[in-house]
Design an enzyme around this catalytic site. Sequence first.
Site, PDB file in Angstrom:
ATOM      1  N   GLY A 163      -4.856  11.091  11.046  1.00 15.68           N
ATOM      2  CA  GLY A 163      -4.118  10.082  10.274  1.00 15.68           C
ATOM      3  C   GLY A 163      -4.107  10.354   8.786  1.00 15.68           C
ATOM      4  O   GLY A 163      -3.323   9.756   8.044  1.00 15.68           O
ATOM      5  N   ASP A 164      -4.956  11.283   8.322  1.00 14.85           N
ATOM      6  CA  ASP A 164      -4.951  11.573   6.889  1.00 14.85           C
ATOM      7  C   ASP A 164      -3.682  12.311   6.484  1.00 14.85           C
ATOM      8  O   ASP A 164      -3.256  13.244   7.191  1.00 14.85           O
ATOM      9  CB  ASP A 164      -6.147  12.470   6.522  1.00 14.85           C
ATOM     10  CG  ASP A 164      -7.409  11.654   6.257  1.00 14.85           C
ATOM     11  OD1 ASP A 164      -7.278  10.462   5.918  1.00 14.85           O
ATOM     12  OD2 ASP A 164      -8.501  12.189   6.394  1.00 14.85           O
ATOM     13  N   TYR A 224      -2.445  -0.729  10.723  1.00 13.38           N
ATOM     14  CA  TYR A 224      -2.662  -1.312   9.383  1.00 13.38           C
ATOM     15  C   TYR A 224      -1.467  -0.982   8.489  1.00 13.38           C
ATOM     16  O   TYR A 224      -0.864  -1.880   7.899  1.00 13.38           O
ATOM     17  CB  TYR A 224      -3.946  -0.760   8.748  1.00 13.38           C
ATOM     18  CG  TYR A 224      -3.961  -0.975   7.254  1.00 13.38           C
ATOM     19  CD1 TYR A 224      -3.618   0.053   6.383  1.00 13.38           C
ATOM     20  CD2 TYR A 224      -4.278  -2.216   6.721  1.00 13.38           C
ATOM     21  CE1 TYR A 224      -3.582  -0.157   5.009  1.00 13.38           C
ATOM     22  CE2 TYR A 224      -4.250  -2.427   5.350  1.00 13.38           C
ATOM     23  CZ  TYR A 224      -3.894  -1.391   4.501  1.00 13.38           C
ATOM     24  OH  TYR A 224      -3.853  -1.607   3.138  1.00 13.38           O
ATOM     25  N   SER A 233       0.819  -1.213   0.000  1.00 15.95           N
ATOM     26  CA  SER A 233       0.000   0.000   0.000  1.00 15.95           C
ATOM     27  C   SER A 233       0.848   1.255   0.000  1.00 15.95           C
ATOM     28  O   SER A 233       1.950   1.271   0.549  1.00 15.95           O
ATOM     29  CB  SER A 233      -0.887  -0.009   1.248  1.00 15.95           C
ATOM     30  OG  SER A 233      -1.454   1.265   1.455  1.00 15.95           O
ATOM     31  N   LYS A 277       1.739  -3.422   6.673  1.00 17.90           N
ATOM     32  CA  LYS A 277       2.199  -3.441   5.277  1.00 17.90           C
ATOM     33  C   LYS A 277       3.708  -3.214   5.214  1.00 17.90           C
ATOM     34  O   LYS A 277       4.433  -3.855   4.466  1.00 17.90           O
ATOM     35  CB  LYS A 277       1.448  -2.396   4.448  1.00 17.90           C
ATOM     36  CG  LYS A 277      -0.025  -2.702   4.267  1.00 17.90           C
ATOM     37  CD  LYS A 277      -0.239  -4.042   3.574  1.00 17.90           C
ATOM     38  CE  LYS A 277      -1.700  -4.381   3.419  1.00 17.90           C
ATOM     39  NZ  LYS A 277      -1.906  -5.722   2.823  1.00 17.90           N
TER      40      LYS A 277
END
Length: 340
Positions: free
Chosen positions: A299-300, A151, A126, A155
Amino acid sequence: MKKILVTGGLGFIGSHTVVELQNEGFEVVIIDDLSNSSETVLEGITSITNKKPIFEKIDLKIKSSVEDFFKAHNDISGVIHFAASKAVGESVENPLLYYENNLNTLIYMLKEVLDLQESNFIFSSSCTVYGQADTMPITESAPVKPAESPYGNTKQIGEEIIVDTCKVNSNLNAIALRYFNPIGAHPSANIGELPIGVPQNLVPYITQTGAGLRDCLSVFGDDYPTSDGTCVRDYIHVVDLAKAHVIALQRLLNRKNDSNFETFNVGTGVGSTVLEVINAFEKVSNSSLNYKFAPRRKGDVVSAYANTTRANTVLGWKANSSLEDAMQSAWKWEQKIRNL
Ligand code: WQD
């Protein structure tokens, strides 16, 4: 006919990849635990290709189940590993679920893949591994930054596990595909995104609002340093993304890879703001979307869109669909599943 295992093959990206694999003449075996998908997706796949994939409901967190599967299927030529939990917010609330489900399963899979005649492995990675990259568009050599969520961390760690395993197993050939923002649905509208509960992602929230399931879309932040104050992302049609997996697999099967671990950004190379996505929806649906501005979402990142040079020139893949094409397919899918 080479047999390919697709874990998480009844999921959003997995199911579209199964269709493209079948279109290319591969025999497909799907493993899915149905925790975030439905067996009806199997009918959707079959209705498109007229070939029903082999499906086994297996919880990949159970090591013995993984071992038993490979005892019965030791003629697999490649594995595309999608199976993982993928909700950023949920991962913050329940990190151990994510570390167990995303990493234990990867380790068990790799142990079995190493013993196959052909150890070819495509990993669903990702763009979240980049965090907020310093420069746009983002290249594969951009530094991996501390993940914004468990998450994203799974990755990053997942790629590291594969890198270290490839270093001491020259028979293992792996490619990590770093997705940007997958959206849309198969043009047949027989498969698409099936978010469970309230959609976390922008596009399904938009189409559900357009379909009347949601009253109003909240746009998280209008004061970012971008052209219109809303965040920028690289929205890629899920069918384009699925095709990238087939091309990456063929690269390994044909031994075209330059090393036994490669990474590729899979995006369109075009950044779109949230408002531009809304406009694209309004255009393809010929409607006016009800939305309001809301506070920024934790978190954006401000902006993330891909430099696709490596994917285009080395992998030999390029996205074909525009944002509008993808939104058109997303809306057609939403209308179909809601019988609109
Ligand atoms: C996109 C933009 C939101 C919902 C996702 C996955 C991540 C990775 C990439 C796979 C952001 C805004 C959203 C809403 C909004 N995929 N937004 N209102 O966060 O870029 O990442 O795709 O690995 O795992 O989470 O996608 O669709 O959630 O958000 O304004 O109701 O839309 O703030 O700017 P994101 P997203």
